[in-house]
Scaffold this active site. Structure first.
Site, PDB file in Angstrom:
ATOM      1  N   HIS A  69       6.753   4.833  12.247  1.00 25.40           N
ATOM      2  CA  HIS A  69       6.686   4.721  10.787  1.00 25.40           C
ATOM      3  C   HIS A  69       7.713   5.703  10.220  1.00 25.40           C
ATOM      4  CE1 HIS A  69       3.963   4.292   7.060  1.00 25.40           C
ATOM      5  NE2 HIS A  69       4.795   5.263   6.720  1.00 25.40           N
ATOM      6  N   ARG A 111       0.840  -1.209   0.000  1.00 32.57           N
ATOM      7  CA  ARG A 111       0.000   0.000   0.000  1.00 32.57           C
ATOM      8  C   ARG A 111       0.880   1.267   0.000  1.00 32.57           C
ATOM      9  NH1 ARG A 111      -0.678   4.761   2.498  1.00 32.57           N
ATOM     10  NH2 ARG A 111      -0.242   3.777   4.502  1.00 32.57           N
ATOM     11  N   ASP A 112       1.528   1.523   1.096  1.00 29.38           N
ATOM     12  CA  ASP A 112       2.328   2.751   1.207  1.00 29.38           C
ATOM     13  C   ASP A 112       3.479   2.731   0.205  1.00 29.38           C
ATOM     14  OD1 ASP A 112       2.937   5.205   2.237  1.00 29.38           O
ATOM     15  OD2 ASP A 112       3.872   4.475   4.062  1.00 29.38           O
ATOM     16  N   ASN A 170       9.722   4.370   2.363  1.00 28.26           N
ATOM     17  CA  ASN A 170       9.629   3.928   3.749  1.00 28.26           C
ATOM     18  C   ASN A 170      10.938   3.250   4.109  1.00 28.26           C
ATOM     19  OD1 ASN A 170       6.618   3.637   2.687  1.00 28.26           O
ATOM     20  ND2 ASN A 170       6.581   3.823   4.900  1.00 28.26           N
ATOM     21  N   HIS A 214      10.696   7.123   7.502  1.00 31.22           N
ATOM     22  CA  HIS A 214      11.177   7.213   6.114  1.00 31.22           C
ATOM     23  C   HIS A 214      12.667   7.552   6.171  1.00 31.22           C
ATOM     24  CE1 HIS A 214       7.427   7.221   3.581  1.00 31.22           C
ATOM     25  NE2 HIS A 214       6.948   7.170   4.810  1.00 31.22           N
ATOM     26  N   CYS A 271       5.481   9.680  -0.750  1.00 28.54           N
ATOM     27  CA  CYS A 271       4.150  10.177  -0.406  1.00 28.54           C
ATOM     28  C   CYS A 271       3.704  11.110  -1.505  1.00 28.54           C
ATOM     29  CB  CYS A 271       4.170  10.904   0.938  1.00 28.54           C
ATOM     30  SG  CYS A 271       2.599  11.706   1.315  1.00 28.54           S
TER      31      CYS A 271
HETATM   32 MG    MG Z   1       4.989   5.935   4.626  1.00 28.56          MG
END
Ligand code: MG
Length: 301
Positions: free
Chosen positions: A206, A12-13, A248, A208, A239
């Site tokens: 989370h 997803r991300d 990520n 990056h 993003c």
């Molecule tokens: Mg992310």
């Protein structure tokens, strides 16, 4: 406690910012490979408008295929931006959803055309239904350590938004360094404040790796009681609403750091490398993980 939970967000991300739109079969194969690694939570898609994130336009078909063909012992959460997305997800049998907001009004304005306050009004509608429907809910906070539009974000905003998420009934809050500006000192300071307010077993980080600090920040988080991390196989990601944001933190890197500290992730490294390699080849990308590269080149840890 030496167990670390990794929430894989690559499908997803990781994929949402990729310009190459992958066929459903490729995404499914990636998720299948991830499912064979030992990962217990894999966020697979997002029920957003196809026009907003074209890569996620096959959310319904993808979730249906995963549900019918893969292990039902693994959690496959899906991101839900609004009531419409929730209803679509619920109808397909999604058991866990993720809701998202940010510390920054300027960011939520770009991302979801709302202020932070307005986002909580919308999310409450969804969270109340989810509670009634027996659906697990996770909360994401973007821009926790800094915003591309507002700059520095004070910890007070993070505390306030985290509290609001727990008030919605989420089981875990993921604290996102969306643009990769967090530094170890800042993470340490923020976590000290969070730990005085919240149960740290319900907080995930989370990160990056935009400025190369993700591993240092992960280490500081481990040392300050965090045991859940979001990461993306191959270091995919970015993003769409944060210019210049890179991937990520790579799941391979988090694995290696945990392994080096004698912490158990429950993930089979070779299977993880295989999953990362598979998706990187499909995208024609080099790994965002130095450890991944080294392991491929040398064949050893
Ligand atoms: Mg992310």
């Amino acid at each position: 406690m030496n167990k670390v939970k990794i929430v894989e967000v690559g499908p997803r991300d990781g994929l949402q910012n990729e310009k190459t739109i992958l066929p459903l079969e490729t995404k499914f194969e990636f998720i299948k490979k991830l499912s064979e690694t030992g990962l217990q939570t894999i966020e697979i898609t997002s029920f957003v408008k196809a026009s907003a994130i074209p890569q996620m336009s096959d959310a319904s078909e993808l979730f249906t295929k995963v549900k019918s063909e893969l292990l039902n012992t693994i959690s496959y959460p899906c991101l839900v931006p609004n009531l419409k997305g929730y209803e679509a997800a619920l109808a397909l049998g999604v058991k866990e959803i993720a809701l998202f907001s940010a510390t920054s009004d300027a960011f939520t304005a770009k991302n979801i055309n709302s202020t932070v306050d307005e986002s909580f009004v919308k999310m409450k509608e969804v969270a109340d239904l989810a509670k009634k429907d027996g659906i697990k809910v996770r909360g994401y906070i973007s821009t926790a350590f800094g915003c591309p539009y507002e700059g520095d974000e004070p910890v007070e905003k993070l505390v306030s938004v985290t509290k609001r998420f727990f008030d919605l009934g989420v089981y875990e809050v993921s604290v996102g360094d969306t643009i990769g500006v967090a530094t170890p000192k800042q993470v340490r300071n923020f976590l000290k404040v969070l730990s005085s307010e919240f149960d740290m077993s319900k907080i995930a980080m989370h990160f990056h790796d935009t400025r190369g600090m993700a591993m240092s920040n992960t280490l500081v988080s481990l040392e300050n009681g965090i045991r859940t991390f979001d990461s993306s196989a191959g270091g995919l990601g970015g993003c769409p609403y944060a210019k210049g944001a890179t991937g990520n933190v790579a799941t391979e890197d988090v694995w290696y750091l945990c392994h080096s500290m004698g912490m158990e992730t429950g993930i089979n490294l070779d299977k993880l490398i295989e999953a990362g390699q598979y998706i990187l080849e499909k995208l024609g990308k080099n790994p965002g993980s130095k450890f991944h590269k080294a392991y491929i080149n040398t064949g050893r840890i």
